[in-house]
Design an enzyme around this catalytic site. Sequence first.
Site, PDB file in Angstrom:
ATOM      1  N   SER A 149       1.103  -1.041  -0.180  1.00 50.47           N
ATOM      2  CA  SER A 149       0.259   0.213   0.052  1.00 50.47           C
ATOM      3  C   SER A 149       0.399   1.026  -0.289  1.00 50.47           C
ATOM      4  CB  SER A 149      -0.858   0.676   0.855  1.00 50.47           C
ATOM      5  OG  SER A 149      -1.798   1.252   1.523  1.00 50.47           O
ATOM      6  N   TYR A 162      -1.337  -0.199  10.438  1.00 50.35           N
ATOM      7  CA  TYR A 162      -1.389  -0.505   9.235  1.00 50.35           C
ATOM      8  C   TYR A 162      -0.475  -0.147   8.437  1.00 50.35           C
ATOM      9  CZ  TYR A 162      -3.909  -1.230   4.505  1.00 50.35           C
ATOM     10  OH  TYR A 162      -3.805  -1.393   2.644  1.00 50.35           O
ATOM     11  N   LYS A 166       2.639  -3.079   6.087  1.00 44.37           N
ATOM     12  CA  LYS A 166       2.689  -1.803   4.623  1.00 44.37           C
ATOM     13  C   LYS A 166       4.320  -2.230   4.189  1.00 44.37           C
ATOM     14  CE  LYS A 166      -1.697  -3.257   3.399  1.00 44.37           C
ATOM     15  NZ  LYS A 166      -1.613  -4.874   2.863  1.00 44.37           N
TER      16      LYS A 166
END
Length: 259
Positions: A149, A162, A166
Amino acid sequence: MSLTPNKIVCITGASRGIGRACALEFVKQGASGLILHYFGDDATTEEVRTLQKEVEEKGVRSVAVPGDMADLQTSKKIVELGVKEFGRIDVLVSNVGICPFSDFLTMPLETWERTRQVNLDGTFYIVQEVSIQMKKQVPQGGSLIAISSISGLLGGAQQCHYGPTKAAITNLMQNCAVALGKYGIRANSVLPGTIATDINKEDLKDATKRDYMINRTLIGRLGVPEDIAGPVVFLASDLARYVTGASIIVDGGLFVNFQ
């Protein structure tokens, strides 16, 4: 001309969103077999059944494997059942990811741990298990593709758990490219921008934020899962046979839009 003729493709999180779009694009591009991982609750079970019916109507065989990617045994089962059904794995799309949006200062430790376990640990587990199988397939090798991401490159107030997973996934694939190249195994990552999927459905219900994210892009719209499927299939194909250790940003220009 098909891009992935007769390929056996393993996709985690295949029941919806990016995973589902990738499955359908691989079918369109000539794949002959799909190993479809799904979580295994009622919703994803129904989704994967629908997907299997759709691909099998197009003449493509599939096997569906449920399980929590945070559990190493799930990855072992995916490879075991996939190889039992098809004899080999040519492509892995490691797609599973969660992002329970949370403020940093009040984030429960459990949220951090679960996000890391699913996103990073789960990616490591499946990449390692599939790589062990692909090594046995020398000189054929294979293609490993992880869905990372742009959140691994940028900051987000509610993504302090998060984004780091990633960033680590992108780096994991770079290191795997170095470690596995001698076996004919390529390893790359795709970094989506804001794609309209279940992972951010609630977040994008805020009309102000949705409009802001659209305006950040240069294309003038949010991404859809099919926008990611194309680059994934390219990386799996022989057109990308000299591409390894790469990180492809697919975000409609959001990352470069400084102004």
